[in-house]
Design a protein around this motif. Structure first.
Motif, PDB file in Angstrom:
ATOM      1  N   THR A 162      -0.534  36.082 -15.409  1.00 45.58           N
ATOM      2  CA  THR A 162       0.898  36.282 -15.118  1.00 45.58           C
ATOM      3  C   THR A 162       1.766  35.076 -15.496  1.00 45.58           C
ATOM      4  OG1 THR A 162       0.524  35.551 -12.844  1.00 45.58           O
ATOM      5  CG2 THR A 162       0.440  37.924 -13.277  1.00 45.58           C
TER       6      THR A 162
ATOM      7  N   ARG B 114       1.194  41.312  -9.541  1.00 47.85           N
ATOM      8  CA  ARG B 114       0.766  41.260 -10.940  1.00 47.85           C
ATOM      9  C   ARG B 114       1.707  42.020 -11.878  1.00 47.85           C
ATOM     10  NH1 ARG B 114      -3.233  38.662 -12.014  1.00 47.85           N
ATOM     11  NH2 ARG B 114      -3.278  39.558 -14.125  1.00 47.85           N
TER      12      ARG B 114
ATOM     13  N   CYS C 202       4.772  42.334 -13.934  1.00 46.61           N
ATOM     14  CA  CYS C 202       5.695  41.350 -14.488  1.00 46.61           C
ATOM     15  C   CYS C 202       6.846  42.023 -15.229  1.00 46.61           C
ATOM     16  CB  CYS C 202       4.956  40.410 -15.434  1.00 46.61           C
ATOM     17  SG  CYS C 202       3.725  39.374 -14.603  1.00 46.61           S
TER      18      CYS C 202
END
Length: 466
Positions: free
Chosen positions: A149, A179, A181
């Protein structure tokens, strides 16, 4: 909602505007060339992106520029409107600069990034379809889940509905554990976009106006904001340095090689073959090691391209064979069954059906007839220092080795040019043309020369001893 790699049918008819952010200085590239004009597979990354967007038939295309504006204007011509961001106060501020160019446009607006070139048209379409969902979202964000990430902003969402958008620098540890993004890409209605942007502040770690904050503003109004998640993180890969450019090139090439093989071509050593963005390759084509394609190449079925060949701007018909170590430059056309061998170069030339040039030859600004044979070391002398001139070689003509054809010149059908000739006048059909000096024979001269040189060398060595 997750975007798969399969095409999606459009279910909306709203007019569309594309806004591409390209105002960054690109300092990590360390280049005088604008970052988004750096090529991948022979095509500027910005043009890759606009080609995908073109599949959605946008009514408006606006590129927001800052540094290098003149380069973008030259590259884009009339294809897009340039809006200028100066000073550069963040992504939200950048999008605001497109308001004048859109002139009250109230259709859909798709916000893209010039250094994120590989977003698929079906992904863009999925975002727009979600914008027209039953829950009428104010903003649609494109999310992705990378292996690492890194410093990406996060999308805090539940069941595809965005609760919060947060930049990495402003995120809590709990938010950084998410997680999902933010790619930065968004779809917004034109009627909403600039009103939302006007309410974005810059109270954050960077002191900038973040585009992502329009989600938080809309949420504060009680409106729904949605996220669409791509299943291919590579398509939202940003390119900010030479290293990332090389990685993007490698990934593009890997996918193109796989596609070529899936379509029926044999790549003997796939990792050594480099395609251009528009290379067309037919079935039962064999491509050996270390072959490079520049833009503008069309390869028909049943062609063999031997190792270490470079092909650009050329057309190869069925049954053609080239190389190894062949170079085809723009305007090279090889008709069915013709052959180019090792260390042969062609430029703006046509090789007729079944014709061949097997070794060490240059054919420039030339037309070679069907079944003609071009001997080793032959060149067409096409440039006089000021102008280019054409050489025409008739069907079944035979050009002997080490010949120079000084253009403009025409060699007739079935004519023969003897080896070592320098031809500056037309040769008629069926004629033999021999242009070389008469051989001079001096019996015993070489023996006398060697004896004299050996004696002289011995005398010099003896003198050095003394």
């Amino acid at each position: 909602m997750t975007v798969s790699s399969s095409p999606l049918a459009a279910s909306f008819t709203a007019p569309l505007a594309i806004v591409v952010l390209a105002a960054g200085k690109g300092t990590r590239m360390k280049s005088d060339l604008h970052k988004v004009l750096h090529p991948i597979a022979g095509r500027p990354m910005l043009m890759h992106l606009l080609a995908s967007a073109a599949q959605l038939s946008p009514q408006h295309q606006v590129v927001v520029a800052g540094h290098g504006r003149e380069q973008l204007e030259k590259a884009l011509g009339s294809a897009a409107t340039i809006a200028v961001q100066d000073p550069q106060l963040g992504t939200g501020h950048a999008v605001q600069q497109a308001e004048g160019a859109l002139g009250g446009f109230d259709g859909d607006v798709l916000i893209l990034y010039g250094d994120v070139p590989f977003v698929r048209a079906e992904t863009m379409r999925a975002m727009l379809e979600r914008l027209h969902g039953d829950d009428n979202p104010a903003v649609v964000v494109l999310g992705f889940e990378p292996a690492d990430t890194l410093q990406y902003g996060r999308v805090i969402a539940h069941d595809g509905v965005v609760a919060k958008m947060v930049e990495h620098k402003d995120a809590t540890e709990a938010e950084r554990a998410c997680r999902l993004c933010n790619s930065g890409l968004m779809a917004v209605r034109g009627a909403d976009l600039f009103g939302l942007l006007a309410r974005v502040g810059n109270d954050n770690a960077q002191g900038e106006y973040y585009l992502t904050d329009i989600v938080n503003v809309a949420n504060g109004d009680g409106r729904v904001c949605a996220v669409v998640v791509t299943d291919d993180a590579d398509e939202v890969m940003g390119i900010n340095s030479r290293g990332e450019l090389a990685i993007a090139e490698a990934r593009w090439q890997d996918k193109r090689r796989a596609a070529a093989m899936a379509d029926g071509a044999t790549l003997v050593a796939p990792e050594t073959v480099w395609f251009a963005w528009d290379t067309q390759v037919g079935r039962d084509v064999t491509i050996e090691q270390n072959v490079v394609f520049g833009p503008g190449v069309t390869v028909a079925d049943n062609v063999v391209i031997h190792a270490f060949s470079h092909v650009e701007g050329a057309s190869l018909a069925s049954g053609v064979s080239i190389g190894p170590f062949a170079r085809l430059r723009p305007g090279a056309v090889l008709e069915e069954g013709s052959k180019i061998g090792n260390f042969v170069e062609m430029k703006a030339a046509r090789l007729g059906k079944g014709a061949k040039a097997n070794h060490l030859t240059y054919l420039g600004d030339a037309e070679v007839g069907e079944g003609a044979n071009i001997g080793a070391g032959t060149i067409t002398c096409n440039y006089d220092g000021y102008f280019k001139h054409k050489t025409v070689i008739g069907p079944r003509a035979f050009i002997g080795s080490n010949s120079a054809l000084i253009a403009p010149v025409r060699i007739g059908a079935d004519a023969i040019v003897a080896a070592g000739s320098a031809v500056s006048r037309d040769v008629s059909d069926g004629e033999l043309r021999l242009v070389r000096a008469e051989q001079l024979i001096k019996p015993g001269w070489a023996d006398q020369f060697h004896d004299a040189m050996k004696k002289k060398k011995a005398e010099k060595a003896e003198k050095a001893k003394g």
